[in-house]
Design a protein around this motif. Structure first.
Motif, mmCIF file in Angstrom:
data_model
loop_
_atom_site.group_PDB
_atom_site.id
_atom_site.type_symbol
_atom_site.label_atom_id
_atom_site.label_comp_id
_atom_site.label_asym_id
_atom_site.label_seq_id
_atom_site.Cartn_x
_atom_site.Cartn_y
_atom_site.Cartn_z
ATOM 1 N N THR A 1 0.415 -1.217 -0.353
ATOM 2 C CA THR A 1 0.207 0.008 -0.071
ATOM 3 C C THR A 1 1.213 1.233 0.198
ATOM 4 O OG1 THR A 1 -1.889 -1.237 1.342
ATOM 5 C CG2 THR A 1 -1.537 1.500 1.033
ATOM 6 N N LEU A 2 0.490 2.084 -1.018
ATOM 7 C CA LEU A 2 1.593 3.693 -0.699
ATOM 8 C C LEU A 2 1.297 4.436 0.079
ATOM 9 C CD1 LEU A 2 4.003 3.533 -3.029
ATOM 10 C CD2 LEU A 2 1.891 5.557 -4.362
ATOM 11 N N ALA B 1 6.826 6.990 2.752
ATOM 12 C CA ALA B 1 6.903 8.851 2.162
ATOM 13 C C ALA B 1 6.731 8.090 0.632
ATOM 14 C CB ALA B 1 7.897 9.045 2.782
ATOM 15 N N THR B 2 6.969 9.252 -0.813
ATOM 16 C CA THR B 2 6.947 8.640 -2.157
ATOM 17 C C THR B 2 7.102 9.848 -2.562
ATOM 18 O OG1 THR B 2 4.748 8.966 -1.812
ATOM 19 C CG2 THR B 2 4.961 7.032 -2.432
ATOM 20 N N GLY B 3 7.597 9.897 -3.735
ATOM 21 C CA GLY B 3 8.191 11.511 -3.862
ATOM 22 C C GLY B 3 8.786 11.167 -5.730
ATOM 23 N N TYR C 1 11.623 11.645 -15.667
ATOM 24 C CA TYR C 1 11.006 11.424 -13.751
ATOM 25 C C TYR C 1 10.634 10.380 -13.165
ATOM 26 C CZ TYR C 1 10.023 16.752 -14.875
ATOM 27 O OH TYR C 1 10.252 17.966 -14.397
ATOM 28 N N TYR C 2 11.303 10.075 -12.259
ATOM 29 C CA TYR C 2 11.298 8.988 -11.812
ATOM 30 C C TYR C 2 10.658 9.212 -10.116
ATOM 31 C CZ TYR C 2 15.535 7.737 -14.288
ATOM 32 O OH TYR C 2 16.384 7.585 -15.030
ATOM 33 N N CYS C 3 9.356 8.476 -10.162
ATOM 34 C CA CYS C 3 9.589 8.351 -8.802
ATOM 35 C C CYS C 3 9.609 7.352 -7.886
ATOM 36 C CB CYS C 3 7.660 7.530 -9.399
ATOM 37 S SG CYS C 3 7.176 6.229 -9.421
ATOM 38 N N ALA C 4 9.263 7.312 -6.597
ATOM 39 C CA ALA C 4 10.426 6.376 -6.073
ATOM 40 C C ALA C 4 9.261 6.388 -4.220
ATOM 41 C CB ALA C 4 11.475 7.229 -5.133
ATOM 42 N N ALA C 5 9.657 5.611 -3.783
ATOM 43 C CA ALA C 5 8.862 4.915 -2.671
ATOM 44 C C ALA C 5 9.357 4.487 -1.191
ATOM 45 C CB ALA C 5 7.781 4.563 -2.948
#
Length: 129
Positions: free
Chosen positions: A28-29, A33-35, A96-100
């Motif tokens: 579960t995202l 913390a996500t960015g 662009y990258y998403c990270a978690a």
């Protein structure tokens, strides 16, 4: 383990808008913390925006270069994070990258790449002048 998949990149003229999506599977995202980060050719991977992992309540962080133009958000029901990018400039051109992860907390909005455990594959955003 969390798998992240970005989408929504593309070519846009200066002044235009794009919305990036980052869909997670495996966990579960909203508990992390996500960015969003971006990396232009020959440059380091820099933070764009972050949102805390604390369920429905959130805190956000924005790099100075995107404040007032970009909005980070998350749809917990869809397990997806978004980056709405408005008034785009040629200098926004990058992958662009998403990270978690790996942890959450109401006021925890990490802004260094080493603070994140999971990464997407990246999506290209090109802004023409």
């Amino acid at each position: 383990q969390v798998q992240l998949v970005e989408s929504g990149g593309g070519l846009v003229q200066a002044g235009g808008s794009l919305r990036l999506s980052c869909t997670a599977s495996g966990r579960t995202l909203s508990t992390y913390a996500t960015g969003w980060f971006r990396q232009a050719p020959g440059k380091e991977r820099d933070i764009v925006a972050a949102i805390s992992g604390s369920g429905e309540s959130t805190s956000t962080y924005y790099a100075d270069s995107v404040k007032g133009r970009f909005i980070i958000s998350r749809d917990n029901a869809k397990n997806t994070m978004y980056l709405q990018m408005n008034s785009l400039k040629p200098e926004d051109t990058a992958v662009y990258y998403c990270a978690a992860g790996p942890r959450g907390g109401l006021h925890y909005t990490p802004n260094h790449s080493w603070e994140y455990a999971y990464w997407g594959q990246g999506t290209q955003v090109t802004v023409s002048s």
